[in-house]
Enzyme design. Structure first.
Site, PDB file in Angstrom:
ATOM      1  N   GLU A 262       1.145  -0.795   0.531  1.00 52.76           N
ATOM      2  CA  GLU A 262      -0.063   0.049   0.271  1.00 52.76           C
ATOM      3  C   GLU A 262       0.923   1.098   0.166  1.00 52.76           C
ATOM      4  OE1 GLU A 262      -3.164   0.059  -0.836  1.00 52.76           O
ATOM      5  OE2 GLU A 262      -3.654  -1.874   0.211  1.00 52.76           O
ATOM      6  N   CYS A 296      -2.535   8.563   2.111  1.00 47.67           N
ATOM      7  CA  CYS A 296      -2.085   8.079   0.825  1.00 47.67           C
ATOM      8  C   CYS A 296      -3.467   7.929   0.114  1.00 47.67           C
ATOM      9  CB  CYS A 296      -2.488   6.376   0.666  1.00 47.67           C
ATOM     10  SG  CYS A 296      -3.307   5.765   1.780  1.00 47.67           S
TER      11      CYS A 296
END
Length: 510
Positions: A262, A296
């Site tokens: 990720e 993110c």
């Protein structure tokens, strides 16, 4: 501070635990933690040694032998109890998340709520580890596939979500029959220690084996590399920068391990002429400034049709002028600090670079000083006019910088701009036109792992699989069928007849 006492955080804390026992190493250095909120010292953590790591892994291996044969619903019962304990400590843990990391108190408590939600989800998942039955081409044969526990799951988490991302991995892995090893960010280790203390209560109450939930706080150059290279850890989930993920993936691949990555996001919102700006504006602003732009999934780019560009620009600047930047523990404030002064430096460099490339800062961009900003970590979120092709726009700056980009023509031109970056995590379009929405969601549309219509890029529900494509890394966490990554798949064939038919009609006279 009362919340530190409630969570068992001492002035000096150890950095390695197998769930109940804390290793007493003190000769590897002491990590002192200061809050980005006010610059004040919170507590310290003694870094773990390589010997600590080896002891913890050995415990994890032994615990796996026990845990993998416990029925999955019983494993789910343990996770249910963890969820109950998190409810008990939600306010205290949420406050620590906010104070140690710098996100707003609402976001800190919300992150703990995500942990609670994934516990609830995982409890249900413990009764749904399904396989499939297939039709065999041979008479009196049955085929099916099933899933077995994998082993020790390593989780390397980032500072921006100190506890939630760990829970996405660990609660699912736990019901799947795996044991867990957590290496948190060295910028926010106290939240991890607090969680380990909470887990310890559940471990003791259920007489669980030590080594089921393990924690290690240590240097990346030693402890981190041992974790990546360790063949006893079949799966490592890494949340961090693209550079960190690329290195981790290469090391893990060399030993034929599995990785969930990720990594970076460069997320865009498309505004077509058919946008309802009343719906879009809150999503844009929160997506860009929530967690001070350190998600993110933060909104980095807004790609706006030229027919509405001026109106959108004016509306966004007006909204930014009403933002309150300050102490995140004060719920009246909208934006807290960046994680540290290094992040502030990257914020300033990015704005300098965009101006060098021909962009224009039309709002914000200042480093804030004076009363309430003593930590040096506060900035005024920036709005910038830019071209999508600028090198700095192509990169991910982990800070509250929002790039406004114009497009002309139909929605396909906007989609092309959105996809023209190396990252592929989250994306969104705001439109009241069904055809535009469906084009965005089609195979010719967004190339991201997450694609939304009339909601922003920031955040995700735990029921869906979370993750991205391209340099975002690949792999999925949390909901949907992401659980399969934490198990090994096995295909089984049973012959319940009295003969052995061979493939392709081959016959042996025996």
């Amino acid at each position: 501070m009362d919340f530190l006492k409630q969570l068992g955080i001492k002035e000096k804390n150890f950095g390695a635990s197998t769930g109940i026992e804390w290793n007493g190493t003190i000769d590897q250095g002491e990590l002192k933690i200061f809050s980005p909120v006010d610059g004040k010292y919170i507590a310290s953590v003694y870094l773990a040694s390589e010997d600590d790591y080896d002891k913890i892994i050995s415990r994890g291996v032994e615990a796996f032998k026990h845990w993998k044969v416990v029925p999955a619903p019983k494993r789910g019962e343990v996770v249910r109890q963890i969820g109950l304990q998190l409810r008990k400590y939600k306010n205290a843990l949420g406050t620590l998340v906010s104070y140690e990391m710098g996100k707003s108190l609402q976001e800190g408590k919300g992150e703990v709520q995500e942990m609670i939600d994934i516990c609830d989800f995982a409890v249900g998942q413990s009764r749904q580890l399904y396989g499939s039955t297939m039709v065999s081409e041979r008479e009196q044969h049955r085929m099916y596939d099933q899933y077995h526990p994998l082993g020790i799951v390593g989780t390397i988490s980032a500072f921006n979500f100190p506890v939630a991302v760990w829970s996405w991995n660990t609660m699912i892995a736990t019901v799947c029959g795996d044991t867990n090893l957590w290496k948190p960010s060295s910028k926010v280790p106290l939240t991890a220690i607090a969680v380990q203390n909470i887990l310890g209560e559940v471990i003791k109450a259920n007489n669980l084996p030590e080594g089921l939930f393990n924690l290690i706080v240590g240097r990346g150059s030693s402890i981190g590399e041992k974790l990546l290279n360790d063949k006893r850890i079949p799966l490592v989930s890494i949340t961090g920068s693209t550079e960190v993920g690329r290195h981790g993936a290469q090391v893990i691949a060399k030993r034929f391990g599995k990785a969930i990555l990720e990594l970076g996001g460069n997320n865009a919102i498309i505004l077509t002429p058919n946008t309802d700006l009343k719906v879009a504006l809150p999503a844009i602003v929160f997506g860009a400034v929530g967690t001070a732009g350190q998600r993110c999934t933060s909104t980095r780019r807004v790609i706006i049709h030229d027919s509405i560009y001026d109106k959108v620009k004016e509306t966004i600047v007006k909204a930014y002028s009403g933002l309150r930047v300050g102490d995140p523990l004060d719920e009246a404030n909208h934006v807290g600090p960046l994680i540290d002064t290094s992040a502030v430096g990257e914020f300033k460099k990015a704005l300098e670079r965009v101006e060098e490339e021909g962009g224009s800062v039309i709002y914000g961009g200042e480093v804030l000083v004076g009363a309430g900003y003593e930590s040096g970590c506060y900035v005024n979120p920036a709005v910038v006019e830019a071209e999508n092709s600028f090198q700095i726009v192509q990169e991910e700056t982990f800070a509250p910088i929002l790039y406004l980009v114009q497009y002309q023509g139909d929605v396909n031109n906007a989609i092309e701009l959105q996809n023209d970056v190396v990252q592929g995590l989250s994306s969104a379009i705001f439109t009241q036109n069904l055809l535009e929405a469906e084009e965005f969601l089609s195979a010719a549309g967004s190339d991201c792992g997450i694609a939304n219509v009339n909601i922003g890029t920031s955040g995700a529900e735990i029921g869906g699989a979370f993750g991205g494509e391209k340099e975002t890394g690949g792999g999925r966490e949390s909901g949907s069928d992401a659980w399969k990554a934490y198990m090994r798949r096995q295909t089984n064939t049973i012959n319940y007849g009295k003969s052995l038919p061979l493939a392709q009609g081959i016959k042996f006279d025996i």
